[in-house]
Design a protein around this motif. Structure first.
Motif, short mmCIF file in Angstrom:
data_model
loop_
_atom_site.label_atom_id
_atom_site.label_comp_id
_atom_site.label_asym_id
_atom_site.label_seq_id
_atom_site.Cartn_x
_atom_site.Cartn_y
_atom_site.Cartn_z
N LYS A 201 -42.02 22.28 -14.64
CA LYS A 201 -42.17 23.35 -15.62
C LYS A 201 -42.97 24.51 -15.01
CE LYS A 201 -40.39 20.92 -19.02
NZ LYS A 201 -38.97 20.84 -18.97
N SER A 202 -42.63 25.71 -15.43
CA SER A 202 -43.36 26.90 -14.98
C SER A 202 -44.68 26.97 -15.76
CB SER A 202 -42.53 28.15 -15.27
OG SER A 202 -42.49 28.40 -16.67
N PRO A 203 -45.62 27.76 -15.28
CA PRO A 203 -46.87 27.95 -16.04
C PRO A 203 -46.60 28.45 -17.46
CG PRO A 203 -47.17 28.74 -13.80
CD PRO A 203 -45.69 28.40 -13.96
N TRP A 204 -45.62 29.33 -17.61
CA TRP A 204 -45.27 29.83 -18.95
C TRP A 204 -44.80 28.69 -19.85
CZ3 TRP A 204 -41.00 29.92 -22.09
CH2 TRP A 204 -41.05 30.76 -23.19
N ILE B 49 -45.41 25.47 -19.52
CA ILE B 49 -46.54 24.56 -19.77
C ILE B 49 -47.43 25.12 -20.87
CG2 ILE B 49 -48.65 23.60 -18.76
CD1 ILE B 49 -47.01 23.34 -16.12
N GLU B 50 -47.64 26.41 -20.87
CA GLU B 50 -48.47 27.02 -21.93
C GLU B 50 -47.78 26.90 -23.29
OE1 GLU B 50 -51.53 28.49 -23.98
OE2 GLU B 50 -51.55 27.81 -21.90
#
Length: 171
Positions: free
Chosen positions: A6-9, A11-12
């Motif tokens: 997953k990308s940081p976006w 995950i957030e």
């Protein structure tokens, strides 16, 4: 099978969905007391999810008729909310999911209904501790089977059994 990172976006967004679901479960938990029905708790969960601009994940899934899975006492999992009032000494497992921003969050928590027996208190305490034993293995280098093994080993060491038909259902 390849693992999709997953990308940081992403995950957030997942973190946000989980935080909202935690709020929903806490709101439901504040209403768990003798005399309330699981149908009423289901309504509370539905409204709490909608208030957070999310969608109930279970409602309608495979024909499931409710927002919550409510399992009372010996019901293992996926109980359907009913008009039967909860009684002093019951234990209630609430399983709920929501979808927020395209991401799903799913959680379960067990609540005592009023005063419960020492055996019920022990069960609740030990299953929560088992969760944290499994959580130790939820990191790089380990597999879901390692998590499940830790949970099972911990619980069996305390005299509990595992419902084999649900192995793989989160532990």
């Amino acid at each position: 099978m390849a693992i999709k990172l997953k990308s940081p976006w992403e995950i957030e967004r997942m973190r946000e969905a989980g935080a909202l679901l935690t709020e929903v479960v806490e709101e439901v938990g504040r209403h768990v007391e003798p005399g309330i029905t699981t149908k009423e708790l289901d309504r509370i969960a539905y409204e709490a999810i909608k208030k957070r601009k999310a969608k109930p994940a279970f409602l309608g899934l495979y024909g499931f008729p409710a927002t919550l899975c409510t399992s009372v006492n010996e019901v293992v999992v996926h109980g359907i909310p009913s008009e039967e009032p909860l009684k002093e000494g019951d234990i209630l497992s609430v399983d709920v999911g929501l979808i927020y921003g395209g991401f799903a969050a799913d959680m379960a928590r067990t609540f005592p209904v009023g005063r419960v027996s020492p055996e019920a208190e022990r069960l609740i305490r030990d299953t929560e501790a088992a969760f944290f034993e499994g959580l130790k293995y939820l990191r790089p280098g380990f597999r879901i089977g390692d998590v499940a093994h830790a949970v099972q080993t911990f619980l069996e060491s305390r005299g509990y059994g595992v419902v084999r038909e649900f192995v793989g259902h989160g532990g």
